[in-house]
Design a protein around this motif. Structure first.
Motif, PDB file in Angstrom:
ATOM      1  N   GLY A  27       0.787  -1.236   0.000  1.00 22.08           N
ATOM      2  CA  GLY A  27       0.000   0.000   0.000  1.00 22.08           C
ATOM      3  C   GLY A  27       0.815   1.280   0.000  1.00 22.08           C
ATOM      4  O   GLY A  27       0.238   2.371   0.065  1.00 22.08           O
ATOM      5  N   TYR A  28       2.122   1.187  -0.090  1.00 22.14           N
ATOM      6  CA  TYR A  28       2.923   2.414  -0.097  1.00 22.14           C
ATOM      7  C   TYR A  28       2.982   3.014  -1.495  1.00 22.14           C
ATOM      8  O   TYR A  28       2.983   2.290  -2.479  1.00 22.14           O
ATOM      9  CB  TYR A  28       4.364   2.115   0.341  1.00 22.14           C
ATOM     10  CG  TYR A  28       4.498   1.665   1.770  1.00 22.14           C
ATOM     11  CD1 TYR A  28       4.152   2.502   2.827  1.00 22.14           C
ATOM     12  CD2 TYR A  28       4.994   0.394   2.074  1.00 22.14           C
ATOM     13  CE1 TYR A  28       4.284   2.089   4.143  1.00 22.14           C
ATOM     14  CE2 TYR A  28       5.124  -0.034   3.391  1.00 22.14           C
ATOM     15  CZ  TYR A  28       4.767   0.815   4.418  1.00 22.14           C
ATOM     16  OH  TYR A  28       4.897   0.402   5.712  1.00 22.14           O
ATOM     17  N   THR A  29       3.085   4.351  -1.535  1.00 20.23           N
ATOM     18  CA  THR A  29       3.452   4.958  -2.820  1.00 20.23           C
ATOM     19  C   THR A  29       4.955   5.237  -2.765  1.00 20.23           C
ATOM     20  O   THR A  29       5.531   5.349  -1.688  1.00 20.23           O
ATOM     21  CB  THR A  29       2.705   6.285  -3.079  1.00 20.23           C
ATOM     22  OG1 THR A  29       2.822   7.085  -1.907  1.00 20.23           O
ATOM     23  CG2 THR A  29       1.256   6.071  -3.402  1.00 20.23           C
ATOM     24  N   LEU A  30       5.549   5.321  -3.930  1.00 21.11           N
ATOM     25  CA  LEU A  30       7.006   5.392  -3.976  1.00 21.11           C
ATOM     26  C   LEU A  30       7.516   6.650  -4.642  1.00 21.11           C
ATOM     27  O   LEU A  30       6.926   7.128  -5.615  1.00 21.11           O
ATOM     28  CB  LEU A  30       7.568   4.219  -4.791  1.00 21.11           C
ATOM     29  CG  LEU A  30       7.266   2.799  -4.360  1.00 21.11           C
ATOM     30  CD1 LEU A  30       7.976   1.818  -5.282  1.00 21.11           C
ATOM     31  CD2 LEU A  30       7.731   2.568  -2.935  1.00 21.11           C
ATOM     32  N   LYS A  31       8.605   7.146  -4.106  1.00 22.78           N
ATOM     33  CA  LYS A  31       9.408   8.113  -4.855  1.00 22.78           C
ATOM     34  C   LYS A  31      10.785   7.475  -4.919  1.00 22.78           C
ATOM     35  O   LYS A  31      11.514   7.424  -3.928  1.00 22.78           O
ATOM     36  CB  LYS A  31       9.454   9.457  -4.152  1.00 22.78           C
ATOM     37  CG  LYS A  31      10.195  10.496  -4.959  1.00 22.78           C
ATOM     38  CD  LYS A  31      10.017  11.866  -4.392  1.00 22.78           C
ATOM     39  CE  LYS A  31      10.682  12.901  -5.303  1.00 22.78           C
ATOM     40  NZ  LYS A  31      10.705  14.215  -4.675  1.00 22.78           N
ATOM     41  N   HIS A  32      11.076   6.935  -6.071  1.00 24.95           N
ATOM     42  CA  HIS A  32      12.255   6.078  -6.226  1.00 24.95           C
ATOM     43  C   HIS A  32      13.163   6.663  -7.308  1.00 24.95           C
ATOM     44  O   HIS A  32      12.722   6.929  -8.417  1.00 24.95           O
ATOM     45  CB  HIS A  32      11.762   4.676  -6.613  1.00 24.95           C
ATOM     46  CG  HIS A  32      12.844   3.675  -6.812  1.00 24.95           C
ATOM     47  ND1 HIS A  32      12.630   2.487  -7.465  1.00 24.95           N
ATOM     48  CD2 HIS A  32      14.148   3.666  -6.458  1.00 24.95           C
ATOM     49  CE1 HIS A  32      13.755   1.799  -7.494  1.00 24.95           C
ATOM     50  NE2 HIS A  32      14.689   2.496  -6.892  1.00 24.95           N
TER      51      HIS A  32
ATOM     52  N   PRO B 233      11.929   3.161 -12.143  1.00 25.55           N
ATOM     53  CA  PRO B 233      11.767   4.063 -11.001  1.00 25.55           C
ATOM     54  C   PRO B 233      11.129   5.393 -11.435  1.00 25.55           C
ATOM     55  O   PRO B 233      11.214   5.759 -12.612  1.00 25.55           O
ATOM     56  CB  PRO B 233      13.201   4.268 -10.522  1.00 25.55           C
ATOM     57  CG  PRO B 233      13.921   3.047 -10.971  1.00 25.55           C
ATOM     58  CD  PRO B 233      13.303   2.684 -12.284  1.00 25.55           C
ATOM     59  N   GLU B 234      10.527   6.072 -10.487  1.00 28.98           N
ATOM     60  CA  GLU B 234       9.835   7.328 -10.809  1.00 28.98           C
ATOM     61  C   GLU B 234      10.806   8.343 -11.426  1.00 28.98           C
ATOM     62  O   GLU B 234      10.433   9.117 -12.296  1.00 28.98           O
ATOM     63  CB  GLU B 234       9.201   7.940  -9.551  1.00 28.98           C
ATOM     64  CG  GLU B 234       7.908   7.265  -9.081  1.00 28.98           C
ATOM     65  CD  GLU B 234       8.110   5.842  -8.594  1.00 28.98           C
ATOM     66  OE1 GLU B 234       9.196   5.540  -8.062  1.00 28.98           O
ATOM     67  OE2 GLU B 234       7.185   5.023  -8.766  1.00 28.98           O
ATOM     68  N   ILE B 235      12.046   8.336 -10.938  1.00 29.29           N
ATOM     69  CA  ILE B 235      13.028   9.303 -11.454  1.00 29.29           C
ATOM     70  C   ILE B 235      14.288   8.552 -11.890  1.00 29.29           C
ATOM     71  O   ILE B 235      14.852   7.784 -11.122  1.00 29.29           O
ATOM     72  CB  ILE B 235      13.402  10.328 -10.373  1.00 29.29           C
ATOM     73  CG1 ILE B 235      12.151  11.118  -9.972  1.00 29.29           C
ATOM     74  CG2 ILE B 235      14.515  11.272 -10.838  1.00 29.29           C
ATOM     75  CD1 ILE B 235      12.264  11.858  -8.673  1.00 29.29           C
ATOM     76  N   ILE B 236      14.661   8.768 -13.156  1.00 27.18           N
ATOM     77  CA  ILE B 236      15.925   8.207 -13.636  1.00 27.18           C
ATOM     78  C   ILE B 236      16.862   9.391 -13.837  1.00 27.18           C
ATOM     79  O   ILE B 236      16.564  10.300 -14.610  1.00 27.18           O
ATOM     80  CB  ILE B 236      15.719   7.405 -14.930  1.00 27.18           C
ATOM     81  CG1 ILE B 236      14.811   6.228 -14.607  1.00 27.18           C
ATOM     82  CG2 ILE B 236      17.060   6.980 -15.523  1.00 27.18           C
ATOM     83  CD1 ILE B 236      14.943   5.020 -15.439  1.00 27.18           C
ATOM     84  N   ALA B 237      17.963   9.387 -13.091  1.00 28.05           N
ATOM     85  CA  ALA B 237      18.817  10.576 -13.062  1.00 28.05           C
ATOM     86  C   ALA B 237      20.181  10.266 -13.665  1.00 28.05           C
ATOM     87  O   ALA B 237      20.905   9.403 -13.167  1.00 28.05           O
ATOM     88  CB  ALA B 237      18.973  11.048 -11.622  1.00 28.05           C
ATOM     89  N   ARG B 238      20.507  10.963 -14.737  1.00 29.33           N
ATOM     90  CA  ARG B 238      21.807  10.757 -15.394  1.00 29.33           C
ATOM     91  C   ARG B 238      22.840  11.684 -14.777  1.00 29.33           C
ATOM     92  O   ARG B 238      22.596  12.892 -14.634  1.00 29.33           O
ATOM     93  CB  ARG B 238      21.692  11.103 -16.871  1.00 29.33           C
ATOM     94  CG  ARG B 238      20.950  10.063 -17.647  1.00 29.33           C
ATOM     95  CD  ARG B 238      20.825  10.481 -19.074  1.00 29.33           C
ATOM     96  NE  ARG B 238      22.121  10.444 -19.763  1.00 29.33           N
ATOM     97  CZ  ARG B 238      22.227  10.503 -21.083  1.00 29.33           C
ATOM     98  NH1 ARG B 238      21.152  10.592 -21.826  1.00 29.33           N
ATOM     99  NH2 ARG B 238      23.420  10.463 -21.643  1.00 29.33           N
ATOM    100  N   ALA B 239      23.989  11.135 -14.471  1.00 28.03           N
ATOM    101  CA  ALA B 239      25.042  11.924 -13.815  1.00 28.03           C
ATOM    102  C   ALA B 239      25.390  13.179 -14.614  1.00 28.03           C
ATOM    103  O   ALA B 239      25.474  14.271 -14.048  1.00 28.03           O
ATOM    104  CB  ALA B 239      26.276  11.059 -13.612  1.00 28.03           C
TER     105      ALA B 239
END
Ligand code: AMP
Ligand code: ZN
Length: 461
Positions: free
Chosen positions: A57-62, A117-123
């Motif tokens: 039941g959790y929402t994610l910020k991943h 994931p909700e956010i994919i972050a490129r270096a």
């Protein structure tokens, strides 16, 4: 949910810092080559964790990073930059290399039904954030400069090595080479590096043309998206002794805090009991599996035969059993889909409880799968059990609900009889047409005449 925390070396009850949302960071790939199936195990684990949290039941910020700069061939400050090495070898621009392999990676995880994931972050898109982060560490007095490098001074910390719990003496014993004489302490590491003239990836920064040390991106980007502290940090066990220790050191230098409450690490995939390596010619990609007739979801099934904290040994025999297991699961699912019987609610509830208990026991997928098999093989065939499997599939990720059995391909011998029969009918040779129809029926096919010609399918009238 109970999960094993590398930081405390204990199984702990998981509670998010903010009840409404779990904040999570995963160390992602260095995009300089095709991901091998060992790498992909790390992301399957990450996905099972995501799915289990959601099931609860959790929402994610991943957030997951993509390393496209600064990762040397060893995790410590040794060797060449992986991106530049690949660029040289393939005679391409390193940015092009990153673009290409990132795309392949995202396609691979998609084939395995790994949710992004909700956010994919490129270096390389966060150099400015890293620059600010490193400046704060400098301001706080945790660094020293040499001619070309700004190092993190690990002796300024109360304790370096909280995750692996190794002391400096053990680190010295473990070091493969005499450490760089520029460093004051063996565990010190590069934060910011002056780029040599011919270096391809560099940026104008407060210290001239530079590029960041590998560990910095994860600290700076997790801070950017998740704040000083968040719930879970994941990675492979190889990250524990250097990369994650250095992330913790950086965060302590930045704000005095350990960035994540829970640290989770997935163990390695071995092949035939040993290491995967190019020189042993046993380094497989998802494409290699496809070429040998294993669809990606077979590899997903294979991964559920072991808990993420144990090693898993890859063999073609186990892949064969996983292939059979996947088709049994699908067949079993379809039988329940077509079922008309009713199952007592206590039985359904018991299955559901035991499945939840297994996944919440530090993602115990082998036990969770044993419950799935009980449901699949349950003697009564029932839509209620189909619904239960659809629910479990939120964690399993086999897309059972959307599974369509492929029309079975007809053997060449049957196709030949169909061709001959069509020809006989065109020639109005009805006796021959009937003879061929009987032959097809004897071989177990139902024959139907249509405007387009003979149609056959497996079965008896
Ligand atoms: P890299 O792209 O080299 O940074 O590695 C990506 C991820 O794959 C890291 O989390 C590693 O821990 C993980 N990894 C590398 N080799 C294996 C292996 N044989 N089994 C499982 N995970 C691995
Ligand atoms: Zn990382």
């Amino acid at each position: 949910m109970k999960i094993y925390n590398t930081l405390s070396r204990k199984i702990e009850e998981f509670k998010p810092m903010d009840q409404s949302e779990v904040k999570m960071y995963s160390c992602g790939p260095t995009v300089y080559g095709y991901a091998h199936i060992g790498n992909l195990r790390a992301y399957l684990f990450m996905d099972t964790l995501r799915r289990t949290l959601k099931y609860n039941g959790y929402t994610l910020k991943h957030v997951m990073n993509i390393t496209d700069v600064g990762h040397l061939t060893s995790d410590a400050d040794e060797g060449e930059d992986k991106m530049l090495k690949a660029a040289k070898k393939e005679k391409k621009d390193p940015f092009e290399i990153a673009e290409f392999y990132m795309d392949v990676f995202l396609k691979d995880i998609d084939k395995l039904n790994i949710d992004q994931p909700e956010i994919i972050a490129r270096a390389t898109k966060h150099i400015d954030i890293m620059e600010k982060y490193v400046q704060k560490i400098i301001e706080n007095g945790y660094t020293y400069e040499t001619e070309n490098t700004i190092y993190f001074d690990t002796s300024k910390l109360d304790k370096y090595g909280v995750l692996s719990n190794r002391n400096v003496e053990e680190q010295k014993a473990g070091a493969r080479v005499e450490f760089d004489s520029e460093k004051k302490n063996i565990s010190d590491f590069a934060l910011w590096i002056k780029a040599p003239e011919n270096h391809l990836m560099k940026w104008d920064t407060f210290w001239g043309k530079c590029y960041p040390g590998w560990h910095l991106e994860c600290s700076a980007m997790s801070y950017q998206y998740l704040g000083e502290q968040f719930d879970i940090h994941t990675g492979g066990i190889d990250h524990i002794p250097i990369h994650h220790e250095n992330e913790i050191a950086q965060a302590q230098g930045f704000c005095g805090k350990i960035p994540a409450k829970f640290w989770m690490h997935v163990d390695f995939l071995t092949i035939d009991g040993g290491k995967m390596s190019k020189s042993l010619n046993n380094l497989y990609t998802l494409q290699d599996l496809a070429d040998r007739g294993y669809e990606p979801l077979v590899y997903r099934m294979f991964n559920f035969t072991s808990n993420y904290r144990n090693k898993i040994n890859f063999t073609w025999d186990t892949m064969d059993s996983s292939k059979v297991a996947l088709s049994r699961l699908r067949e079993g699912f379809l039988k329940h889909k077509n079922g008309t019987e009713m199952v007592e609610s206590e039985i359904l509830q018991d299955f559901e409880n035991r499945f939840l208990e297994a996944i919440n026991d530090d993602l115990n997928m082998p036990v969770a799968m044993s419950v799935v098999w009980e449901v699949v093989k349950y003697p009564k065939k029932s839509k209620q059990l189909m619904d239960l499997l659809v629910k479990f599939d939120q964690v399993l990720g086999f897309d059972l609900e959307y599974y369509e059995p492929k029309e079975e391909e007809l053997p060449e011998e049957i196709l030949e009889l169909v061709r001959q029969r069509d020809e006989a009918r065109q020639n109005k040779n009805w006796a021959e047409s009937d003879r061929l129809r009987d032959m097809l029926m004897e071989k177990g096919y139902i024959v139907k005449d249509t405007k387009e010609g003979t149609e056959v399918k497996k079965g008896k009238i």
